[in-house]
Design a protein around this motif. Structure first.
Motif, mmCIF file in Angstrom:
data_model
loop_
_atom_site.group_PDB
_atom_site.id
_atom_site.type_symbol
_atom_site.label_atom_id
_atom_site.label_comp_id
_atom_site.label_asym_id
_atom_site.label_seq_id
_atom_site.Cartn_x
_atom_site.Cartn_y
_atom_site.Cartn_z
ATOM 1 N N TYR A 50 -3.057 9.609 2.673
ATOM 2 C CA TYR A 50 -2.744 9.410 3.951
ATOM 3 C C TYR A 50 -2.199 7.878 4.209
ATOM 4 C CZ TYR A 50 -6.125 13.275 5.134
ATOM 5 O OH TYR A 50 -6.912 14.446 5.092
ATOM 6 N N ASP A 51 -1.022 7.788 4.697
ATOM 7 C CA ASP A 51 -0.508 6.579 4.997
ATOM 8 C C ASP A 51 -0.897 5.969 6.517
ATOM 9 O OD1 ASP A 51 0.701 4.267 4.782
ATOM 10 O OD2 ASP A 51 2.800 4.782 4.161
ATOM 11 N N GLU A 52 -1.629 5.202 6.461
ATOM 12 C CA GLU A 52 -2.343 4.590 7.878
ATOM 13 C C GLU A 52 -2.334 5.724 8.902
ATOM 14 O OE1 GLU A 52 -0.683 0.794 8.841
ATOM 15 O OE2 GLU A 52 -0.221 0.212 7.137
ATOM 16 N N PRO A 53 -3.407 6.667 8.963
ATOM 17 C CA PRO A 53 -3.600 7.771 9.452
ATOM 18 C C PRO A 53 -3.874 7.227 10.978
ATOM 19 C CG PRO A 53 -5.179 7.639 8.265
ATOM 20 C CD PRO A 53 -4.278 6.560 7.868
ATOM 21 N N LYS A 85 0.900 -1.184 -0.092
ATOM 22 C CA LYS A 85 0.052 0.278 -0.067
ATOM 23 C C LYS A 85 0.768 1.287 0.102
ATOM 24 C CE LYS A 85 -1.897 -1.121 4.079
ATOM 25 N NZ LYS A 85 -1.147 -2.289 4.461
ATOM 26 N N SER A 86 1.800 1.249 0.862
ATOM 27 C CA SER A 86 2.628 2.510 0.871
ATOM 28 C C SER A 86 3.418 2.587 -0.382
ATOM 29 C CB SER A 86 3.728 2.256 1.974
ATOM 30 O OG SER A 86 3.060 2.203 3.263
ATOM 31 N N VAL A 87 3.847 1.587 -0.915
ATOM 32 C CA VAL A 87 4.717 1.529 -2.209
ATOM 33 C C VAL A 87 3.836 2.355 -3.352
ATOM 34 C CG1 VAL A 87 5.547 0.178 -4.118
ATOM 35 C CG2 VAL A 87 6.198 -0.516 -1.715
ATOM 36 N N PHE A 140 2.485 10.972 6.257
ATOM 37 C CA PHE A 140 3.322 9.838 6.531
ATOM 38 C C PHE A 140 2.766 9.013 7.700
ATOM 39 C CE2 PHE A 140 6.214 12.221 3.805
ATOM 40 C CZ PHE A 140 6.486 11.469 3.000
ATOM 41 N N GLN A 141 3.121 7.778 7.675
ATOM 42 C CA GLN A 141 2.846 6.899 8.640
ATOM 43 C C GLN A 141 3.466 7.191 9.948
ATOM 44 O OE1 GLN A 141 3.199 2.739 7.447
ATOM 45 N NE2 GLN A 141 2.697 1.830 9.396
ATOM 46 N N ALA A 142 4.507 7.591 10.195
ATOM 47 C CA ALA A 142 5.084 7.988 11.209
ATOM 48 C C ALA A 142 5.222 9.660 11.503
ATOM 49 C CB ALA A 142 6.680 7.470 11.303
HETATM 50 MG MG LIG Z 1 2.804 0.989 4.888
#
Ligand SMILES: [Mg+2]
Ligand SMILES: Nc1ncnc2c1ncn2[C@@H]1O[C@H](COP(=O)(O)OP(=O)(O)O)[C@@H](O)[C@H]1O
Lengths: 249, 265
Positions: A166-169, A44-46, A88-90
């Protein structure tokens, strides 16, 4: 027919022997919130990193706002990037800068000759949007996980993007904070008139924020539609197990 | 069975391969630095901030070690000179030793520990927490902003710190000489400068530039290529120090050969 802001066709990406995306097709329509579901490690992030040119696909096409991202020169790509907000996720807040400096960073780098008054106004307005005006002089290390997420989102809003990714908000947040972030995503969508892709494996988040879901399984999108359609009527065992797993948790 | 031997073989081959892959990627990193350093945007503010950081970080430790090196080296050299009744040569001897070798070496090794590791850790943690990606998507070239500014700052600051260390070490030497031989400060420094040639000073500064560049680029390279997780960041910082120190000694050896060549001209 609604306008497409992102159009992905036959997208493939591998890292060495690992085939991550194996022919992804996806459309994002103007104004909608699309939720992309999938197990961790499913790519998913890719996928969204390819959308902003952080990674490049091996095969297939990916058009954002009408531009083929992999074929853009660095100047044009940077122009496009300014219209995309990436959460970003982090959170990816700059550790060495205060909240104010974090928010000013995209502004001072991209808006030539911006005055201090205008800068302050924009910073304060996005901070108010995310409800964290009181943290303006704090360092990222002094914020909670949920606050960091919000500031990360605020930082992307400051340039008034047309698209939000949104990456894993809600990853790693407690249920109440999750709900707050979900509300914020919906609020951003209304206030800033963005089209968004929300990546998650949290079904509550998906249900609350998404107009439409797409599920990434084994490198392709295998189930797509509204929440009910995807989960109530799907015969696909991996979709079913994904659903069950979420609710056992 | 067959598969087993294959993996065994590829174990050794993989290590050799990895070594060359590493070498190639380091080369590309250095090459990218020299490609990007000439063109705008110039990150001047970040450069100044880094210069300040490097100076501020290493000053206390360098002051202390520089002074101690001066005192100890003087004290240890005295007996050998005293045998020939030549203790009056002490200032000249120390001057040459400090300027040619000890000043640059002590400064570079300490900076490799202080500056190299902090650059490695800082950039490494920015890498693994996606701060570098975040910079890139807000249309800022992270290589310029982070790497070029830091490498230039350390290339510029290490020679400055070396001059400072030279001075502190000579003061340490004077402190010791003054106690034993009752030489005045002005006599001491006249003797110090008389002993030095133009070549000594320029080669010392040029060498320091190279040390500074090495510390900066190794720290950035290790950080930029650090692997996921907090463990990766620790490893980046650690290997930045080890690699920089190793290269500094190699460069010291090369510099010696080169200056000797010029001395014979
Ligand atoms: Mg990811
Ligand atoms: N830059 C990269 N280099 C090598 N492998 C990568 C890289 N980025 C992602 N991967 C691999 O691709 C797979 C999918 O990653 P990712 O998209 O981050 O998963 P997720 O769906 O959890 O976001 C993972 O197995 C990951 O290890």
């Amino acid at each position: 027919m609604q306008k497409k802001v992102i159009e992905v066709r036959g997208l493939k990406k591998s890292f060495g022997d690992l085939d991550v995306l194996k022919g992804v097709d996806l459309d994002l329509y103007d104004g909608e919130n699309l939720v992309v579901l999938g197990k961790s490690g499913s790519g998913k992030s890719v996928l969204i990193k390819i959308m902003v040119g952080l990674l490049t696909q091996d095969e297939g096409t990916l058009k954002v706002l009408g531009h083929e991202v992999s074929e853009m020169g660095s100047k044009a790509l940077n122009q496009l990037r300014l219209r995309i907000g990436f959460s970003f996720q982090a959170s990816a807040l700059y550790d060495s800068m205060t909240v104010r400096e974090n928010l000013e960073f995209p502004l001072v780098r991209n808006v030539k000759g911006i005055g201090k008054a205008e800068k302050d106004k924009l910073v304060e307005s996005v901070l108010e949007s995310v409800g964290l005006i009181q943290t303006i002089n704090q360092m990222p290390s002094e914020l909670s996980g949920g606050q960091r997420k919000r500031i990360g989102i605020a930082r992307t809003l400051i340039l008034k993007p047309a698209i939000m990714l949104y990456d894993e908000p809600t990853a790693g947040l407690d249920p109440i904070t999750c709900m707050d972030i979900n509300k914020l995503i919906n609020q951003v969508n209304e206030e800033y008139k963005t089209s968004s892709i929300i990546i998650t494996h949290d079904l509550t988040c998906a249900k609350v924020t998404g107009d439409r879901m797409a599920m990434l399984i084994d490198g392709v999108f295998s189930a797509e539609g509204e929440f009910e359609e995807v989960f109530k009527y799907s015969e696909d065992p991996s979709v079913k197990s994904f659903y069950d797993y979420n609710f056992i948790q | 069975m067959a598969e087993n031997t294959a993996t065994h073989k590829s174990g050794l081959r993989r290590r050799v391969e990895n070594f060359f892959i590493g070498l190639a990627s380091a080369y590309r990193f250095v090459e990218r630095f020299f490609r990007e350093v000439w063109f705008p945007p110039y990150e001047f503010k970040e450069f100044i901030r880094q210069c300040y950081q490097i100076g501020y970080n290493s000053l206390p430790l360098i002051s202390l070690t520089g002074f101690i090196v001066g005192v100890v080296f003087t004290n240890q050299s005295r007996p050998s000179l005293a045998e020939f009744g030549a203790t009056s040569w002490l200032p000249a001897l120390i001057s040459i030793a400090v300027i040619r070798a000890m000043g640059p070496l002590v400064t570079a090794l300490i900076a490799a520990g202080k500056v190299g590791s902090s650059i490695g850790a800082e950039i490494g943690s920015m890498k693994v927490t996606e701060q570098i990606d975040a910079m890139e998507v807000s249309a800022t070239n992270p290589f310029k902003f982070l790497v070029v500014s830091r490498v230039l700052a350390s290339t510029f600051m290490i020679p400055v710190l070396v001059m400072y260390t030279d001075f502190v070490a000579l003061m340490g030497a004077f402190f010791n000489v003054n106690q034993h031989e009752l030489v005045s400060l002005s006599t001491f420094f006249v003797q110090v400068f008389d002993a030095l040639s133009f070549l000594d000073i320029t080669s010392s500064l040029l060498k320091s530039l190279v040390f500074g560049f090495t510390i900066g680029i190794v720290g950035c390279y290790k950080g930029y290529n650090s692997t996921k997780g907090t463990e990766g960041v620790g490893k980046a910082a650690n290997s930045a120090v080890v690699m920089a120190m190793f290269l500094i000694f190699i460069e010291e050896l090369l510099a010696l050969q080169i200056t000797n060549f010029f001395r014979q001209l």
